[in-house]
Design a protein around this motif. Structure first.
Motif, mmCIF file in Angstrom:
data_model
loop_
_atom_site.group_PDB
_atom_site.id
_atom_site.type_symbol
_atom_site.label_atom_id
_atom_site.label_comp_id
_atom_site.label_asym_id
_atom_site.label_seq_id
_atom_site.Cartn_x
_atom_site.Cartn_y
_atom_site.Cartn_z
ATOM 1 N N UNK A 1 25.517 17.889 -22.904
ATOM 2 C CA UNK A 1 25.732 19.247 -22.437
ATOM 3 C C UNK A 1 26.340 20.151 -23.492
ATOM 4 N N UNK A 2 26.252 19.737 -24.747
ATOM 5 C CA UNK A 2 26.872 20.496 -25.839
ATOM 6 C C UNK A 2 26.033 21.694 -26.249
ATOM 7 N N UNK A 3 26.725 22.690 -26.780
ATOM 8 C CA UNK A 3 26.071 23.882 -27.308
ATOM 9 C C UNK A 3 26.140 23.940 -28.831
ATOM 10 N N UNK A 4 27.142 23.253 -29.415
ATOM 11 C CA UNK A 4 27.395 23.308 -30.849
ATOM 12 C C UNK A 4 27.696 21.906 -31.368
ATOM 13 N N UNK A 5 27.197 21.616 -32.569
ATOM 14 C CA UNK A 5 27.517 20.356 -33.258
ATOM 15 C C UNK A 5 28.223 20.715 -34.551
ATOM 16 N N UNK A 6 29.385 20.130 -34.759
ATOM 17 C CA UNK A 6 30.093 20.276 -36.032
ATOM 18 C C UNK A 6 29.766 19.034 -36.845
ATOM 19 N N UNK A 7 29.007 19.187 -37.919
ATOM 20 C CA UNK A 7 28.603 18.032 -38.726
ATOM 21 C C UNK A 7 29.789 17.482 -39.509
ATOM 22 N N UNK A 8 29.978 16.167 -39.437
ATOM 23 C CA UNK A 8 31.024 15.487 -40.191
ATOM 24 C C UNK A 8 30.434 14.662 -41.329
ATOM 25 N N UNK A 9 29.282 14.046 -41.079
ATOM 26 C CA UNK A 9 28.673 13.145 -42.061
ATOM 27 C C UNK A 9 27.203 13.503 -42.251
ATOM 28 N N UNK A 10 26.830 13.666 -43.506
ATOM 29 C CA UNK A 10 25.423 13.784 -43.888
ATOM 30 C C UNK A 10 25.222 12.748 -44.981
ATOM 31 N N UNK A 11 24.550 11.667 -44.654
ATOM 32 C CA UNK A 11 24.365 10.584 -45.618
ATOM 33 C C UNK A 11 22.890 10.465 -45.980
ATOM 34 N N UNK A 12 22.511 10.976 -47.150
ATOM 35 C CA UNK A 12 21.133 10.808 -47.603
ATOM 36 C C UNK A 12 20.908 9.374 -48.061
ATOM 37 N N UNK A 13 19.682 8.990 -48.271
ATOM 38 C CA UNK A 13 19.411 7.618 -48.699
ATOM 39 C C UNK A 13 19.964 7.331 -50.081
ATOM 40 N N UNK A 14 20.286 6.073 -50.309
ATOM 41 C CA UNK A 14 20.744 5.650 -51.639
ATOM 42 C C UNK A 14 19.550 5.561 -52.575
ATOM 43 N N UNK A 15 19.855 5.622 -53.851
ATOM 44 C CA UNK A 15 18.781 5.533 -54.845
ATOM 45 C C UNK A 15 18.143 4.162 -54.885
ATOM 46 N N UNK A 16 18.895 3.122 -54.533
ATOM 47 C CA UNK A 16 18.362 1.768 -54.655
ATOM 48 C C UNK A 16 17.595 1.311 -53.420
ATOM 49 N N UNK A 17 17.516 2.126 -52.397
ATOM 50 C CA UNK A 17 16.744 1.761 -51.211
ATOM 51 C C UNK A 17 15.292 2.180 -51.418
#
Length: 134
Positions: free
Chosen positions: A101-117
């Motif tokens: 039921x949320x209207x807003x998300x406050x982003x805490x973590x943005x984890x892009x892929x690692x280079x070795x994956x």
């Protein structure tokens, strides 16, 4: 004298050519053969089409006077294409927030892929969901 000068000039130019480094081979020019596949591919679903259009994602915590905390949410996705992984994670995050039921998300973590994956690119988005208080 003139003949000697010509011998020196021609000889030095031959030595210069033989002693110079060879240029590395250039990679093959990009091919446009696969472009028609990309142009005719089905469009990727946008987050608003996946059920979370009304949910805003913000970088700063919303005002405690106007919004109340409803829960933590997290979205993980992995696919061969980084763009598809990011779009899917965004849509999943919005769906989970909407379910609370949320209207807003406050982003805490943005984890892009690692280079070795290499085989799969994994994207993680996590944050806190807030609902507008009445």
């Amino acid at each position: 004298m003139r003949d000697l000068l010509m011998v020196v000039v021609v000889g030095s130019s031959l030595v210069g050519c033989a002693g110079s480094r060879k240029q590395a081979q250039r990679p093959a020019a990009p091919s446009e053969v696969g472009d028609s596949k990309v142009a005719t591919a089905a469009p990727v679903a946008k987050p608003k089409d996946l059920g979370g259009a009304a949910v805003k994602i913000v970088a700063k915590r919303p005002s405690p006077k106007s919004y109340k905390f409803v829960g933590r949410i997290e979205a993980k996705t992995s696919t061969n294409d980084i763009v598809d992984a990011a779009l899917t994670a965004d849509a999943e995050l919005r769906r989970k927030a909407k379910a609370l039921g949320a209207d807003v998300i406050k982003l805490d973590v943005i984890a892009p892929p690692r280079d070795n994956e290499h085989p799969h690119n994994r994207v993680i988005l996590a944050g806190r969901a807030y609902k507008k208080s009445s």
